[in-house]
Design an enzyme around this catalytic site. Structure first.
Site, PDB file in Angstrom:
ATOM      1  N   SER A   1      20.238  25.532 -20.103  1.00 22.02           N
ATOM      2  CA  SER A   1      19.882  25.155 -18.737  1.00 22.02           C
ATOM      3  C   SER A   1      20.319  26.250 -17.761  1.00 22.02           C
ATOM      4  CB  SER A   1      20.494  23.787 -18.407  1.00 22.02           C
ATOM      5  OG  SER A   1      19.941  23.244 -17.245  1.00 22.02           O
TER       6      SER A   1
ATOM      7  N   ASP B   1      11.778  16.774 -21.776  1.00 24.23           N
ATOM      8  CA  ASP B   1      12.838  17.188 -20.863  1.00 24.23           C
ATOM      9  C   ASP B   1      12.475  16.765 -19.448  1.00 24.23           C
ATOM     10  OD1 ASP B   1      14.586  18.675 -19.157  1.00 24.23           O
ATOM     11  OD2 ASP B   1      14.834  20.186 -20.713  1.00 24.23           O
TER      12      ASP B   1
ATOM     13  N   HIS C   1      16.644  17.077 -22.504  1.00 26.60           N
ATOM     14  CA  HIS C   1      17.511  18.146 -21.996  1.00 26.60           C
ATOM     15  C   HIS C   1      18.934  18.057 -22.553  1.00 26.60           C
ATOM     16  CE1 HIS C   1      17.801  21.339 -18.957  1.00 26.60           C
ATOM     17  NE2 HIS C   1      19.001  20.891 -18.621  1.00 26.60           N
TER      18      HIS C   1
END
Length: 278
Positions: free
Chosen positions: A149, A226, A257
């Site tokens: 991320s 996600d 995610h």
């Protein structure tokens, strides 16, 4: 450069350790985790950069990476994601700016500029700390970088901004074009000001367009379930790939995610890194 042991746990034959040290770059105490496999001789090193709200703990407790790091004979270093307890006004007001949200940039704007220099910390000071404290067991000249991320963004820009420094780069659900998403625009405005040219210096998509160093091949995994996929913009980076910057973008049905996603594919990433680090 001395680091003080905070904790040590044996796992899969190796040791998962956490250290703290006084960081001159951040102007605060910093923590990092390091997994040291049981091996004869020195082992190569992978840096892992975590995402928003994380500390040095998230990856080491949720990813299951230690078993694979032991299998392939690599050390893994996980720094924190921001300075801590610097008393910067507003640093604890939101999850996506300030504490836990350093974005791996060197801030130039007040009140962030004094402490929020995670880019320099990760690429300069932390490697010096590792060399000073672990040179007998870790070969710091053989290193690579990966992340998740916000940390995936960090891994990509660290590789692109330091040609030849990292032998491999990979990322899970990275922010690939932060100048074009809400998270990046908020953080870059606060840390870097209104000049979008300054933003581009920390945007993997923009950096890939002008990269002129040794060829880079990045492995990027994203989950199609996600919830943040519209902010990640992996296709933007994939579209600007060229002979210098190649991206193996893999999209996975059903994955989100979370660290469940990371744990599923982390062995493939570590194996790829270990091959590049031989």
């Amino acid at each position: 450069m001395a680091a003080t042991l905070v904790s040590s746990n044996k796992i899969f034959g190796g040791f998962q350790k956490v250290f703290k040290h006084a960081s001159s770059t951040l102007g605060s105490e910093a923590k990092f985790a390091i997994f040291l496999p049981k091996c004869d001789g020195k082992v190569p090193l992978i840096y892992w950069l975590s995402g928003l709200t994380c500390t040095e703990q998230n990856f080491i407790t949720k990813s299951g990476a230690q078993a694979h790091a032991q299998k392939y004979g690599v050390a893994i270093v996980c720094p924190d994601t921001s300075p801590r307890n610097c008393n910067v006004p507003g640093e604890d007001d939101s999850y996506d700016l300030g504490t836990g949200a350093g974005f791996y940039v060197d801030a130039t704007q007040e009140p962030w500029a004094k402490n929020y220099k995670m880019y320099s910390y990760v690429t300069k000071e932390l490697p010096q700390v590792i060399e000073a404290n672990f040179s007998e067991v870790v070969d710091t000249s053989r290193c690579s970088i990966m992340g998740h991320s916000m940390g995936g963004h960090g891994a990509l820009i660290c590789s692109l901004k330091n040609p030849g420094k990292y032998r491999a780069v990979s990322a899970f659900a990275p922010l690939c074009n932060p100048t074009e998403c809400g998270w990046g625009q908020k953080a870059f405005t606060a840390y870097l000001g209104a000049d979008r040219k300054a933003w581009s210096e920390y945007d993997a998509t923009d950096l890939a367009k002008t990269y002129a160093g040794p060829p880079i091949s990045a492995l990027i995994d994203v989950g199609l379930n996600d919830e943040f996929l519209n902010d990640l913009l992996p296709d933007n980076l994939h579209r600007v790939t060229n002979d210098k910057v190649k991206v193996n973008l893999r999209k996975h049905e059903g994955y989100d995610h979370s660290y469940y996603f990371i744990a599923t594919f982390i062995e493939e990433h570590i194996r790829m890194h270990s091959e590049a680090l031989k």
